[in-house]
Design a protein around this motif. Structure first.
Motif, PDB file in Angstrom:
ATOM      1  N   ILE A   1       0.827  -1.205   0.000  1.00  0.00           N
ATOM      2  CA  ILE A   1       0.000   0.000   0.000  1.00  0.00           C
ATOM      3  C   ILE A   1       0.864   1.259   0.000  1.00  0.00           C
ATOM      4  N   GLU A   2       2.159   1.117   0.334  1.00  0.00           N
ATOM      5  CA  GLU A   2       3.063   2.270   0.286  1.00  0.00           C
ATOM      6  C   GLU A   2       3.508   2.601  -1.137  1.00  0.00           C
ATOM      7  N   ASN A   3       3.157   1.744  -2.089  1.00  0.00           N
ATOM      8  CA  ASN A   3       3.422   2.064  -3.494  1.00  0.00           C
ATOM      9  C   ASN A   3       2.659   3.343  -3.846  1.00  0.00           C
ATOM     10  N   ASP A   4       3.348   4.286  -4.458  1.00  0.00           N
ATOM     11  CA  ASP A   4       2.745   5.595  -4.746  1.00  0.00           C
ATOM     12  C   ASP A   4       1.432   5.478  -5.526  1.00  0.00           C
ATOM     13  N   PHE A   5       1.269   4.364  -6.213  1.00  0.00           N
ATOM     14  CA  PHE A   5       0.036   4.118  -6.953  1.00  0.00           C
ATOM     15  C   PHE A   5      -1.192   4.342  -6.079  1.00  0.00           C
ATOM     16  N   TYR A   6      -1.152   3.853  -4.839  1.00  0.00           N
ATOM     17  CA  TYR A   6      -2.335   3.928  -3.982  1.00  0.00           C
ATOM     18  C   TYR A   6      -2.547   5.326  -3.396  1.00  0.00           C
ATOM     19  N   TYR A   7      -1.506   6.125  -3.363  1.00  0.00           N
ATOM     20  CA  TYR A   7      -1.650   7.513  -2.926  1.00  0.00           C
ATOM     21  C   TYR A   7      -2.240   8.389  -4.030  1.00  0.00           C
ATOM     22  N   ARG A   8      -1.910   8.049  -5.273  1.00  0.00           N
ATOM     23  CA  ARG A   8      -2.165   9.018  -6.351  1.00  0.00           C
ATOM     24  C   ARG A   8      -3.116   8.554  -7.453  1.00  0.00           C
ATOM     25  N   TYR A   9      -3.331   7.263  -7.568  1.00  0.00           N
ATOM     26  CA  TYR A   9      -4.108   6.813  -8.723  1.00  0.00           C
ATOM     27  C   TYR A   9      -5.554   7.314  -8.725  1.00  0.00           C
ATOM     28  N   PRO A  10      -6.246   7.306  -7.577  1.00  0.00           N
ATOM     29  CA  PRO A  10      -7.609   7.872  -7.620  1.00  0.00           C
ATOM     30  C   PRO A  10      -7.616   9.326  -8.078  1.00  0.00           C
ATOM     31  N   SER A  11      -6.650  10.103  -7.618  1.00  0.00           N
ATOM     32  CA  SER A  11      -6.570  11.492  -8.081  1.00  0.00           C
ATOM     33  C   SER A  11      -6.271  11.544  -9.566  1.00  0.00           C
ATOM     34  N   PHE A  12      -5.358  10.680 -10.013  1.00  0.00           N
ATOM     35  CA  PHE A  12      -5.050  10.655 -11.441  1.00  0.00           C
ATOM     36  C   PHE A  12      -6.303  10.427 -12.268  1.00  0.00           C
ATOM     37  N   GLN A  13      -7.114   9.455 -11.874  1.00  0.00           N
ATOM     38  CA  GLN A  13      -8.299   9.151 -12.681  1.00  0.00           C
ATOM     39  C   GLN A  13      -9.250  10.340 -12.725  1.00  0.00           C
ATOM     40  N   ASP A  14      -9.367  11.066 -11.607  1.00  0.00           N
ATOM     41  CA  ASP A  14     -10.211  12.264 -11.632  1.00  0.00           C
ATOM     42  C   ASP A  14      -9.644  13.306 -12.597  1.00  0.00           C
ATOM     43  N   VAL A  15      -8.333  13.492 -12.552  1.00  0.00           N
ATOM     44  CA  VAL A  15      -7.693  14.446 -13.475  1.00  0.00           C
ATOM     45  C   VAL A  15      -7.932  14.008 -14.921  1.00  0.00           C
ATOM     46  N   HIS A  16      -7.791  12.721 -15.153  1.00  0.00           N
ATOM     47  CA  HIS A  16      -7.983  12.155 -16.497  1.00  0.00           C
ATOM     48  C   HIS A  16      -9.398  12.468 -17.013  1.00  0.00           C
ATOM     49  N   VAL A  17     -10.379  12.346 -16.144  1.00  0.00           N
ATOM     50  CA  VAL A  17     -11.749  12.675 -16.535  1.00  0.00           C
ATOM     51  C   VAL A  17     -11.867  14.164 -16.859  1.00  0.00           C
ATOM     52  N   MET A  18     -11.195  14.994 -16.092  1.00  0.00           N
ATOM     53  CA  MET A  18     -11.239  16.435 -16.377  1.00  0.00           C
ATOM     54  C   MET A  18     -10.680  16.736 -17.760  1.00  0.00           C
ATOM     55  N   ILE A  19      -9.569  16.088 -18.089  1.00  0.00           N
ATOM     56  CA  ILE A  19      -8.900  16.363 -19.367  1.00  0.00           C
ATOM     57  C   ILE A  19      -9.791  15.962 -20.543  1.00  0.00           C
ATOM     58  N   PHE A  20     -10.372  14.773 -20.485  1.00  0.00           N
ATOM     59  CA  PHE A  20     -11.055  14.253 -21.665  1.00  0.00           C
ATOM     60  C   PHE A  20     -12.547  14.566 -21.681  1.00  0.00           C
ATOM     61  N   VAL A  21     -13.216  14.370 -20.549  1.00  0.00           N
ATOM     62  CA  VAL A  21     -14.642  14.703 -20.511  1.00  0.00           C
ATOM     63  C   VAL A  21     -14.846  16.170 -20.109  1.00  0.00           C
ATOM     64  N   GLY A  22     -14.104  16.624 -19.124  1.00  0.00           N
ATOM     65  CA  GLY A  22     -14.278  17.991 -18.643  1.00  0.00           C
ATOM     66  C   GLY A  22     -14.006  19.010 -19.738  1.00  0.00           C
ATOM     67  N   PHE A  23     -12.774  19.089 -20.189  1.00  0.00           N
ATOM     68  CA  PHE A  23     -12.443  20.056 -21.244  1.00  0.00           C
ATOM     69  C   PHE A  23     -13.221  19.759 -22.525  1.00  0.00           C
ATOM     70  N   GLY A  24     -13.305  18.466 -22.875  1.00  0.00           N
ATOM     71  CA  GLY A  24     -13.972  18.111 -24.131  1.00  0.00           C
ATOM     72  C   GLY A  24     -15.418  18.566 -24.174  1.00  0.00           C
ATOM     73  N   PHE A  25     -16.169  18.252 -23.129  1.00  0.00           N
ATOM     74  CA  PHE A  25     -17.583  18.591 -23.158  1.00  0.00           C
ATOM     75  C   PHE A  25     -17.842  20.059 -22.848  1.00  0.00           C
ATOM     76  N   LEU A  26     -16.989  20.686 -22.070  1.00  0.00           N
ATOM     77  CA  LEU A  26     -17.172  22.118 -21.825  1.00  0.00           C
ATOM     78  C   LEU A  26     -17.234  22.893 -23.145  1.00  0.00           C
ATOM     79  N   MET A  27     -16.491  22.392 -24.152  1.00  0.00           N
ATOM     80  CA  MET A  27     -16.429  23.101 -25.434  1.00  0.00           C
ATOM     81  C   MET A  27     -17.517  22.673 -26.421  1.00  0.00           C
TER      82      MET A  27
END
Lengths: 490, 490, 490
Positions: free
Chosen positions: B66-92
């Protein structure tokens, strides 16, 4: 015997009755009650979701609640869950008048399939032999979602041409077949398939394509006017595409080993998918008049890399290896939409509404091959000894299996998935051909009106009498217009 | 020389050719192949995504996966990923006939930009000098997504006016510039910028605005009928807005320090955004006739707080400080849409399709200033000594930097971001002005038909002959209606 | 006194003025400023989001940053956040011309409600008596989102019939009432309510229904033409439905005990929801002509299981118990839409736009009952001694409470929630009846045009003169058509 043939022919060709008012509720109620009984007999919490967890912690010397598998896997589960219900559901909303069925039937069969999958997979994978109970937790939730994914893929081939009752039957058998092939591939052959290129995509796609072949409708062009998209239905479909694309790294990593396994599977999938987008755009533009892009390609082929990296995602595929897989799958999938789908329909009589042959069958097969090669080529210098054993789960009876042999078993797994799809699809196809399931006539295919109360369009709604408001006028004009014109044109 | 001028003028003013059938596939293929080669030479897994993780765990005495950085950051990454593709994409997608391009080109350039960002940022930030390889893991995935965010912001300024090839070029240079300014600001100046108010938003916005200025189209009103929204395109845009708004706490906290850093950054962003919503609604209502709300404001200015708290999100901004930032940014951003955007267009000849000056440029700049002030005002009593060092990463060569000096470096960082945006945008703008990129004519701007196969509208689809069904009649009436009326009106 | 009555009647029946240009900005500004002041006085970071975390870690001997509550709860928080803004917002977009208000006002009141909830809940639950400050972290974020959920449920009953100012007032009082009933139920009665069947759903639904009763509009059929859906608005609503359905496991588990508590709550909710889908489909088909499905049922009743398992989700309900709850709630909720909603409107004069009585009131009440029974039936053999104490939080003053007594207190909690909804709704209903809030006239209900700048429809946009392009022709034809026909029909 001629009379018998004739009777049978009459039986198969009698006018379609799409009224599912008895059959659909009956299937839902009976199967749900059966599920309750079977869950009552067999289904219990596993040690991580049971209230005895505090006892387990002491017994197994677990120091922190964060070691509960829930925290390793639940975020990935939720991403997978979104792919199943929003991803698959909305991807299929592209048809102009079939969005209700796309999202709604996807919802229905996934919800049913999950329950049956928990049981079937539970018997094969999670049975506690001490008390004969299936013990479930977060990993079972992921695996059940995975299992229904294969049935939703199959739905893509028959979209618009089957009744919800047929879909329920297809899902019942699909989940059953899945659980068996998964057991053979994962447990007996001990092949690895993190993201299910073989178990999910190859099986699901050929299962659906075979069923579609057997349900071939020669006169399907009678509903041709409903087979295209409209502007906003294509935008809705992009909601599905993007949620599938974004969360695919979670899909391929959801059940991988804790630590580097999950980490690498997510990273590999992320990389592969970026390459698919570029080559999909390139081929789409190159093959259209004036270089215009086709939404069908963008909605589907951009995802091909995720399918194709499913098996090898947890292996040391290397970042450039991922890009190469994504590169070719974007090309192959897009070319498939342009050349192979029409060929399948005209020559092989396979009508594949969503083009799952291009998105799941071919990339899934490629994924199985890539997995076999990558497994066979694995070395201790690249993985480390511990890493190799951990990645391929070389322990117990398989402790001494060398990577080259593993490659062979991977290939055998692919053959099993393919065989289950083709044979299972044939059997289920003939069952679905029985004229008792309420499927639509050719001219009613791709039309929500057959199974849904569809709201009337704006123009046909009569305004309230004496209602004096500018909004109302808009509607009035519109309906007057239709009315007047009809008059004059008759 | 006059002849030369004339020749040049002719070169720049020749009729537009929007056929990208050669250039777009060429760019996609060549760049993707270059990426594969560079990834092959440079890109490897880092110690947390490599199969040697089990060895690393032993060596570094790490007790749990669980100390693998994956578990600290991956949920945040997926949220960011949604912002990039759905957030920016659909805002326009708000434009009436440009939703395919909004979502589709956003998808294309983000997928390309991520690959190039992994390389560029890798060389500057993640190069392992022992073997000359870039080592990547989940944090690189987040940073690559951050980097392309700046290019997607820039896309907002030129939305509808450029070709996909121009967007690819803009992204190539944008990512390159980003990696350099990020290195200067983060590594050399050692300024903190958790959510990228400076590095992402200020840079990206001025980069896009400068390009838009250089590509100024005096006759853009020829496509004025396509510059507005329709009802459902505004609802689609709200999908983008909400996913950006909801996941912004993950964006601003994704790369903060483990523990309180991520926790506080998420909390601060959450608070700031709530205040922006209220003041956006207030100003929107106050400035319209009859107090009606304007969707443009709700779609955009509600997000301004998230931009403005980007730098200071991980600092001890205090909950009321967050509300104050959100309060003012909602006001400023909405007023920007009402007064500044028209001014920029008429006086400065900056045509800013999405109003990124109001959503990213001004709030980003404010965010940089807030960050500088908050950093300069940081004290040990508020942070604790360990907390201060941890939050501002005062270690190594920067171990003795006092907060007041840090504030100065923060301000310097803002200046760097601004300069990169303006200078970089100028250079790239002139490159994009070359008449070889397939950009649309003024009257074809904001129109998907230029680059996409757009489905025909319902009414223009001829029904199948002899097909006798009430649905078909609906279509027939509609087309008859148009036909008849056309006849009579001619 | 007759004159007084008449004056009052005149006061209540004067023509509606829906101009909120003064009142809406005033409410937003004043309340936001009050929030800033109160946050300044009261609100601070808790020990896990404060920069002193490093000090806390040492003091409390915490070995890893991963033990920060952020990592246990933030993924669940983000799922809940999506449910609040996209789930509730889009679920209400089903009306043909009220999507802006559905998503937009949902956004406004949630953003306001969160701030007020942090304060109200903070005073009751998170007040640090050593310094008189409220200390907040990720769990407060979840609880604030939960709190506003109750107000958004209430919004569903009055959707289309109230002004944004009324919604703000309703939210102000709703959050206040919620914080008090939550304190009574959770702290004083020590009842458990993980997913808020009682505290959120029962309270919120009866609060909204009572308000709707008091705001009864006898002539609401004047806007009947706007009370239905159109095709694409139903698809948008499915975005809301699915995000609610998928993330409900996170909702019910978000604040449960670390470890098995969260794990079991998610699993139970997941199972319950699958059963609701099947019985909803069954009843919907069974009760319609020709067995066609009704989108209203699919959009709403499929969620009933999630509501009903809210209280018992963290208990040892057993997998089959979950399916039984989902089974009956799907049936009851769907039958509610068919038989009870029309009855409530015609006999009890309760106009319930979204049918929250069927989705929240009845299932919430059932959830409270299921919780009471399951609590009363809890035994040490099923839970283990530690598990029982942990699940029901039997510690401190409640260390010796037996499960049977706990069952009684659970039932008492349900009564409190119901009472707060009914009494609170009555009081607030009469406040909202004051003719100063800018609510719409009966014929303007369900119409975005009252409070929003709505884009003109395509056909009414005049093409640019002399503009010679096939796209423009399409618009021209369309408007010519309308024009001509109007002429001839007059």
């Amino acid at each position: 015997m001629g009379a018998c043939m004739e009777a049978m022919s009459g039986f198969f060709n009698r006018p379609k009755n799409t009224n599912v008012r008895i059959s659909l509720p009956a299937v839902c109620f009976v199967w749900q009650i059966v599920m309750i009984i079977l869950f009552g007999v067999f289904m219990r919490y596993d040690k991580e979701s049971d209230a005895h967890w505090l006892v387990t912690k002491k017994e197994e010397n677990i120091t922190s609640d964060i070691e509960n598998d829930f925290y390793y896997r639940y975020p990935s589960f939720q991403d997978v869950h979104v792919m199943i219900f929003v991803g698959f559901g909305f991807l299929m909303t592209f048809l102009r008048k079939y969005s209700f069925s796309a999202v709604g039937f996807n919802f229905l069969i996934a919800a049913f399939g999950i329950q049956w999958a928990l049981l079937m997979q539970g018997w094969f994978q999670s049975l506690d032999y001490t008390d004969g109970k299936i013990k479930i937790g977060v990993e079972n939730m992921i695996n059940a979602d995975f299992c229904v994914a294969s049935c939703l893929i199959a739905y893509g081939a028959v979209l618009g041409k089957v009744s919800p009752v047929q879909l329920m039957v297809m899902t019942l058998f699909g989940v059953t077949l899945y659980a068996v092939e998964e057991y053979i591939i994962s447990n007996l052959l001990h092949a690895r398939d993190a993201g299910g290129s073989m178990i999910i995509h190859t099986f699901g796609a050929y299962y659906g394509l075979t069923i579609s072949r057997i349900l071939y409708r020669p006169n399907l062009n009678q509903s041709k006017h409903l087979q295209g998209s409209v502007y906003h239905s294509d935008v809705f479909a992009m909601v599905g595409t993007l949620f599938l694309w974004m969360f695919w790294p979670s899909f391929n990593s959801a059940t991988s080993a804790h630590g580097d396994g999950q980490h690498r599977a997510a990273l590999n999938t992320y990389l592969t998918l970026t390459a698919s987008v570029l080559t999909t755009v390139a081929i789409s533009s190159l093959t259209q008049k004036k270089g215009k892009l086709d939404m069908v390609h963008i909605q589907n082929s951009t995802l091909a890399g995720g399918v194709a990296v499913g098996t090898a995602a947890e292996f040391m595929l290397m970042p450039y290896g991922c890009l190469i897989v994504g590169f070719f799958c974007g090309i192959i999938s897009t070319l498939g939409y342009i050349y192979i789908t029409p060929f399948l329909e005209s020559k092989l009589h396979i009508q594949d509404t969503c083009g799952i042959h291009n998105l799941h069958a071919m990339p899934g097969f490629i994924g199985g091959v890539v997995g076999a090669i990558t497994a066979a080529a694995a070395t201790e210098s690249v993985y480390s000894a511990e890493g190799l054993a951990n990645t391929f789960n070389f322990n117990g009876a398989f402790a001494n299996r060398p990577p080259t042999i593993q490659g062979g078993y991977q290939a055998a797994g692919l053959a099993v998935a393919l065989a289950f799809g083709l044979v299972g699809g044939t059997v289920v196809g003939f069952i679905l051909k029985l004229p008792i399931w309420g499927d639509p006539a050719d001219e009613n295919c791709f039309d929500d009106e057959v199974y849904w109360e569809v709201p009337e369009d704006e123009e046909s709604i009569p305004p309230v009498m004496g209602y004096n408001h500018h909004m109302a006028n808009k509607y009035t004009e519109q309906s007057d217009s239709n009315f007047t014109v009809e008059q004059s044109s008759n």
